[in-house]
Structure formats: C-alpha cells, structure tokens
Design an enzyme around this catalytic site. Sequence first.
Site, PDB file in Angstrom:
ATOM      1  NE  ARG A 231      34.705  52.532  35.605  1.00 55.82           N
ATOM      2  CZ  ARG A 231      35.120  51.340  35.972  1.00 55.82           C
ATOM      3  NH1 ARG A 231      36.123  50.756  35.816  1.00 55.82           N
ATOM      4  NH2 ARG A 231      34.013  50.356  36.184  1.00 55.82           N
ATOM      5  CG  ASP A 255      43.076  47.770  32.159  1.00 53.97           C
ATOM      6  OD1 ASP A 255      43.585  46.729  31.077  1.00 53.97           O
ATOM      7  OD2 ASP A 255      42.246  47.254  33.009  1.00 53.97           O
ATOM      8  CD  GLU A 260      37.614  52.261  28.991  1.00 51.03           C
ATOM      9  OE1 GLU A 260      38.707  52.404  29.512  1.00 51.03           O
ATOM     10  OE2 GLU A 260      36.933  51.554  29.304  1.00 51.03           O
ATOM     11  CG  HIS A 292      38.126  48.207  30.868  1.00 46.74           C
ATOM     12  ND1 HIS A 292      37.437  49.568  31.275  1.00 46.74           N
ATOM     13  CD2 HIS A 292      37.919  47.840  32.263  1.00 46.74           C
ATOM     14  CE1 HIS A 292      37.082  49.548  32.496  1.00 46.74           C
ATOM     15  NE2 HIS A 292      37.191  48.341  33.098  1.00 46.74           N
TER      16      HIS A 292
HETATM   17  P1  NAI Z   1      36.561  50.077  46.479  1.00 46.54           P
HETATM   18  O1  NAI Z   1      35.172  50.866  46.446  1.00 46.54           O
HETATM   19  O2  NAI Z   1      36.604  48.975  47.341  1.00 46.54           O
HETATM   20  O3  NAI Z   1      37.513  51.125  46.620  1.00 46.54           O
HETATM   21  C1  NAI Z   1      37.573  52.480  46.348  1.00 46.54           C
HETATM   22  C2  NAI Z   1      38.324  53.301  47.398  1.00 46.54           C
HETATM   23  O4  NAI Z   1      38.529  54.655  47.026  1.00 46.54           O
HETATM   24  C3  NAI Z   1      37.696  53.274  48.534  1.00 46.54           C
HETATM   25  O5  NAI Z   1      38.454  53.258  49.683  1.00 46.54           O
HETATM   26  C4  NAI Z   1      37.354  54.987  48.646  1.00 46.54           C
HETATM   27  O6  NAI Z   1      37.159  55.288  50.048  1.00 46.54           O
HETATM   28  C5  NAI Z   1      38.539  55.307  47.970  1.00 46.54           C
HETATM   29  N1  NAI Z   1      37.843  56.873  47.566  1.00 46.54           N
HETATM   30  C6  NAI Z   1      36.541  57.350  47.063  1.00 46.54           C
HETATM   31  N2  NAI Z   1      36.767  58.666  46.623  1.00 46.54           N
HETATM   32  C7  NAI Z   1      38.211  58.855  46.504  1.00 46.54           C
HETATM   33  C8  NAI Z   1      38.666  60.026  46.172  1.00 46.54           C
HETATM   34  N3  NAI Z   1      38.224  61.290  46.114  1.00 46.54           N
HETATM   35  N4  NAI Z   1      40.144  60.169  46.495  1.00 46.54           N
HETATM   36  C9  NAI Z   1      40.733  58.747  46.947  1.00 46.54           C
HETATM   37  N5  NAI Z   1      40.103  57.908  47.241  1.00 46.54           N
HETATM   38  C10 NAI Z   1      38.620  57.908  47.204  1.00 46.54           C
HETATM   39  O7  NAI Z   1      36.613  49.903  44.978  1.00 46.54           O
HETATM   40  P2  NAI Z   1      37.718  48.868  44.291  1.00 46.54           P
HETATM   41  O8  NAI Z   1      36.914  47.430  44.217  1.00 46.54           O
HETATM   42  O9  NAI Z   1      38.790  48.711  44.843  1.00 46.54           O
HETATM   43  O10 NAI Z   1      37.843  49.237  42.921  1.00 46.54           O
HETATM   44  C11 NAI Z   1      38.601  50.560  42.780  1.00 46.54           C
HETATM   45  C12 NAI Z   1      38.177  50.915  41.315  1.00 46.54           C
HETATM   46  O11 NAI Z   1      38.832  49.964  40.229  1.00 46.54           O
HETATM   47  C13 NAI Z   1      36.867  50.988  40.504  1.00 46.54           C
HETATM   48  O12 NAI Z   1      36.231  52.183  41.090  1.00 46.54           O
HETATM   49  C14 NAI Z   1      36.818  50.869  39.629  1.00 46.54           C
HETATM   50  O13 NAI Z   1      36.735  52.152  38.819  1.00 46.54           O
HETATM   51  C15 NAI Z   1      38.005  50.230  38.961  1.00 46.54           C
HETATM   52  N6  NAI Z   1      37.927  48.763  38.457  1.00 46.54           N
HETATM   53  C16 NAI Z   1      38.716  48.234  37.342  1.00 46.54           C
HETATM   54  C17 NAI Z   1      38.725  47.375  36.726  1.00 46.54           C
HETATM   55  C18 NAI Z   1      39.363  47.124  35.447  1.00 46.54           C
HETATM   56  O14 NAI Z   1      39.314  45.947  34.964  1.00 46.54           O
HETATM   57  N7  NAI Z   1      40.406  47.876  35.101  1.00 46.54           N
HETATM   58  C19 NAI Z   1      37.662  46.211  37.548  1.00 46.54           C
HETATM   59  C20 NAI Z   1      37.132  46.769  38.648  1.00 46.54           C
HETATM   60  C21 NAI Z   1      37.240  47.833  39.069  1.00 46.54           C
END
Ligand code: NAI
Length: 345
Positions: A231, A255, A260, A292
Amino acid sequence: MMKVAFFDAKEYDVSSFNQVEDKGSLTFQFFETKLNENTVELAKGFDAICVFVNDTVNAAVIDKLVEYGCKVIALRCAGFNNVDVQHAYKKIHIVRVPAYSPYAVAEHAMAMILTSIRRIHKAFNRTRDFNFSLSGLVGFDLHGKTVGVVGTGKIGRIFIDICKGFGMNVLAYDKFPVPNSDIKYVELDELYAKSDIISLHCPLTPETKHLINKDTLKKMKDHVVLVNTSRGALINAVDLVEALKSRKVGVACLDVYEEEGDLFFRDYSNHILDDDVLARLLSMPNVLVTSHQAFLTNEALGNIAQTTTNNLKTYLAGNYITENEVCYQCGLADQCKKKRKERCF
Ligand code: NAI
C-alpha cells in the site's frame, strides 16, 4: 434476487464476473465511477455493493448505504484500509477476498526488481529505436545479495521462496512471525542496516503508515533498492524523493503510491499531472512505477470473481458469512464471534 452495484469497474471486472458460471440469483450492474460521498447515490435500489482498493467507504458513505437498504459491502480485494470497519459494525456486513493469487503479487515484485536493476525497461525502448548501445545499462547480480522482507504473510512468504531461488540471503520482519518456520527473523533496524533490497508485504495500518520515512531511510544501506507492492502510504513519498536525490535509495519499484486514489486505473495521458511528488518520481530513471497492477493476472481475476460471488451467495442464503467477513471485532481474543463459527453480528 440480489442486485449488486459494482464501483470502479473495469472491462476486466465485467469480463471475469460475467464468466462466473453459478451466480445463483445475483445480478450485477457495473459503474465505472469510484464510490465516494458524491457517487454513493448510485447504490440506491441495490442490495449489495462491490468495491475495489481506491473506492472510499468512510462513515458518511456507510450511513448512506445503510439508509438505501444496502446489506453488504463486498470488497473484491484483500486489503480493507479504505473501509471504516468500526463505523460499519452492526450496520452493514463487509466481505472480502483474503487471497486471490499471492503468486501474482510476489511475482510482480520480482519482475519489478529484475526490470529495474537489469535496466530492461531502458533496453526495451532503446532497441526499438535501433539503439544497441549498452551504455548505462550495467546491473548487478541478485545471487548472494541480501533481501529484507517486511511482512511474511501469504505474499511475503512466496516472495521469500522466489528470492531463495535466486540464491539470495533473506532477512524478514513481521509483527507476528510465523512460528517454527525456517524464515530468519530480525528486528527492523537490523533488516534496514543489512539489506540490499527491501520489499514491503505488510498491510497498511496506523502503525505501518509511513513506515519508510526520513528516519528509517537513514538506517538503510546506501543505494538500497526499495520495493512496494503493498500500500502506498507505507512510504512517505516526499521523503523517498529526497532519499533518491541524495542517492541513499538506488532504485525504487512502486506498484502503489500514497496518493494513487485519484490517478491509478485511469488514462491521464492527455493531461498535465497535478501531483508534483509523483511527477518528480516519474522523472527519475531509477524509479519504476506500475499502477497497482501486481494482482492483475487471469488467475487472480478468476479467483476474485468466484470468491466475491460465493461471499454474496452465502449472505443471500442466510448462512454464516464465512471466514471472509471482516468486522471490528476480527481477531480479538474474546470478542471474535467468527472464531466461534458465529455470525459477526
Ligand atoms: P497477509 O495478511 O497474508 O500478510 C500480511 C503480513 O503482515 C502478516 O504476516 C502480518 O502479521 C504482517 N504484519 C501485520 N502488521 C505488521 C507490522 N506492523 N509490521 C510488519 N508486519 C506486519 O497479507 P498478504 O496477502 O500477504 O498481503 C500483503 C499486502 O499486500 C496486503 O496488505 C495488501 O496491502 C497488499 N496487496 C497488494 C496487491 C497489489 O495488487 N499491489 C494485491 C494484494 C495485496
């Protein structure tokens, strides 16, 4: 019959949702406009709305949706930082697609790294112009370099596996580390100090907003490669510009971008860009911006359409909302009803 209004709908949304075979009694109407306080009136007469990352679902929008009799907000994405989940509690249900293709995002992060550090984007333009010079195209090997991964959830872990395939050393930080894994966790300061490449895979929360700022940038190696596919607001873009100007940051692969919302997913090629920070970033040869698109694969779009449809059908059937409901009590040890297999409210 459940009527669903889609906001910020693109031709690929129309195509993927229309291809879902078993829609039950759902009917879809697609609006190109984003959802916000000025456009929410379009939701009148619909039972549910379907929104994406740059739609605004704040308290005012939620109140209008409730007034119009709308029962469900279906996010066709994983992140829900654009929704006032607290305000929605006990008023309107929120469902999301927790995972659609973590591979798509992790692979895009690596694609951006390879493109930028091996100057593929420059070479592509040059050779089309019959310019076969190699001047300025020197890159570096990934093998043996250290990558710091912030957030080891679904995407972060796949990205780690990809990096290991390149023979890289991986350091990771997560607020909630994966127990009993072979991931080498370190504190953030150590990750900053030792990483040649830093890739962000954590969600945007009040705690992670501007995680990368002028103070944390100072802790990083000179010429570090920064990658953000999570994000935009994880990075203070003004501070990033300064760090790029001082060569602290060698390459930025973005990305996502904090501001954005009014730009990405639209064609502004005939306009003057109002956003001076983005314009400055785009003027730099060592900054690679994609709008994105990390999620944008056929596999991901198919999964998004299928899961969103299932989420809405589950609601319509009067069943528990499933694991995919998000509410204000999510994850709270005592209050979380979902953990007890009960409806959130
Ligand atoms: P997920 O929920 O599986 O993993 C997120 C990880 O971040 C978890 O392990 C969590 O413990 C950790 N986390 C939470 N707070 C934290 C902090 N303060 N410091 C460090 N780590 C922390 O989510 P996933 O599916 O891996 O997605 C990650 C991110 O990718 C999403 O939050 C979303 O913003 C982004 N995303 C971007 C996309 C794109 O098209 N550019 C598409 C899908 C997701």
